[in-house]
Design a protein around this motif. Sequence first.
Motif, PDB file in Angstrom:
ATOM      1  N   PRO A  12       0.937  -1.412  -0.040  1.00 49.50           N
ATOM      2  CA  PRO A  12      -0.200   0.059   0.061  1.00 49.50           C
ATOM      3  C   PRO A  12       0.879   1.355  -0.188  1.00 49.50           C
ATOM      4  O   PRO A  12       0.520   2.274  -0.636  1.00 49.50           O
ATOM      5  CB  PRO A  12      -0.881  -0.206   1.437  1.00 49.50           C
ATOM      6  CG  PRO A  12      -0.925  -1.511   1.763  1.00 49.50           C
ATOM      7  CD  PRO A  12       0.548  -2.038   1.111  1.00 49.50           C
ATOM      8  N   VAL A  13       2.158   1.185   0.778  1.00 46.76           N
ATOM      9  CA  VAL A  13       2.825   2.535   0.753  1.00 46.76           C
ATOM     10  C   VAL A  13       3.351   2.747  -0.605  1.00 46.76           C
ATOM     11  O   VAL A  13       3.614   3.870  -1.160  1.00 46.76           O
ATOM     12  CB  VAL A  13       4.017   2.123   1.558  1.00 46.76           C
ATOM     13  CG1 VAL A  13       4.961   3.376   1.543  1.00 46.76           C
ATOM     14  CG2 VAL A  13       3.226   2.049   3.310  1.00 46.76           C
ATOM     15  N   SER A  14       3.845   1.720  -1.420  1.00 44.72           N
ATOM     16  CA  SER A  14       4.396   1.760  -2.520  1.00 44.72           C
ATOM     17  C   SER A  14       3.309   2.387  -3.727  1.00 44.72           C
ATOM     18  O   SER A  14       3.726   3.073  -4.608  1.00 44.72           O
ATOM     19  CB  SER A  14       4.996   0.532  -3.039  1.00 44.72           C
ATOM     20  OG  SER A  14       4.142  -0.444  -3.520  1.00 44.72           O
ATOM     21  N   ALA A  57       8.250  -2.731  -6.500  1.00 43.94           N
ATOM     22  CA  ALA A  57       9.558  -2.954  -5.909  1.00 43.94           C
ATOM     23  C   ALA A  57       9.396  -3.802  -4.686  1.00 43.94           C
ATOM     24  O   ALA A  57       9.999  -4.953  -4.508  1.00 43.94           O
ATOM     25  CB  ALA A  57      10.182  -1.692  -5.349  1.00 43.94           C
ATOM     26  N   PRO A  58       8.223  -3.534  -3.729  1.00 46.27           N
ATOM     27  CA  PRO A  58       7.956  -4.589  -2.570  1.00 46.27           C
ATOM     28  C   PRO A  58       7.552  -5.932  -3.170  1.00 46.27           C
ATOM     29  O   PRO A  58       7.927  -6.977  -2.462  1.00 46.27           O
ATOM     30  CB  PRO A  58       6.762  -4.031  -1.948  1.00 46.27           C
ATOM     31  CG  PRO A  58       6.636  -2.611  -2.352  1.00 46.27           C
ATOM     32  CD  PRO A  58       7.230  -2.530  -3.641  1.00 46.27           C
ATOM     33  N   GLY A  84       4.174 -12.258  -4.297  1.00 44.97           N
ATOM     34  CA  GLY A  84       5.074 -11.243  -4.839  1.00 44.97           C
ATOM     35  C   GLY A  84       5.035 -11.222  -6.331  1.00 44.97           C
ATOM     36  O   GLY A  84       4.867 -10.288  -7.046  1.00 44.97           O
ATOM     37  N   MET A  85       5.273 -12.512  -6.924  1.00 42.65           N
ATOM     38  CA  MET A  85       5.375 -12.418  -8.467  1.00 42.65           C
ATOM     39  C   MET A  85       4.106 -12.306  -9.138  1.00 42.65           C
ATOM     40  O   MET A  85       4.079 -11.472 -10.092  1.00 42.65           O
ATOM     41  CB  MET A  85       5.926 -13.730  -8.864  1.00 42.65           C
ATOM     42  CG  MET A  85       7.377 -14.122  -8.484  1.00 42.65           C
ATOM     43  SD  MET A  85       8.145 -15.619  -9.117  1.00 42.65           S
ATOM     44  CE  MET A  85       7.129 -16.853  -8.505  1.00 42.65           C
ATOM     45  N   VAL A  86       3.106 -12.885  -8.442  1.00 41.42           N
ATOM     46  CA  VAL A  86       1.500 -12.733  -9.052  1.00 41.42           C
ATOM     47  C   VAL A  86       1.166 -11.318  -8.780  1.00 41.42           C
ATOM     48  O   VAL A  86       0.814 -10.576 -10.044  1.00 41.42           O
ATOM     49  CB  VAL A  86       0.788 -13.496  -8.357  1.00 41.42           C
ATOM     50  CG1 VAL A  86      -0.770 -13.241  -8.893  1.00 41.42           C
ATOM     51  CG2 VAL A  86       0.927 -14.944  -8.667  1.00 41.42           C
TER      52      VAL A  86
END
Length: 103
Positions: A12-14, A57-58, A84-86
């Motif tokens: 959410p921050v990114s 990035a995250p 992360g990949m999805v």
Amino acid sequence: MRAAWISLAFLPVSFVLAMLVGEWLLSVQGYESGAEDRPLIGAALLAGIPAVVVLVAPATTAAFFGWRARQRGDRGGVAPAVVGMVVAVALIALNIVAAIVGD
């Protein structure tokens, strides 16, 4: 493995940072937020690519740390790596579709 899950928590921050970076880069190039005229493709890419990098990035760090945990014997590392990949692929695909389809 903890680093992988913490990385996912920063999504959410990114998202917010990516929006700010994209809008800022467009405004530096002379385009106003919410204006009806669409930026030229070069300006859009110049603002969009760094914003997408910030956005994913995250997710990519979560994939990295998750696979690294899996390689070191922690089976639980697969979950944050796959998530992360999805997420990274989905966010990139959504941005590409939004750029093609437009407003």
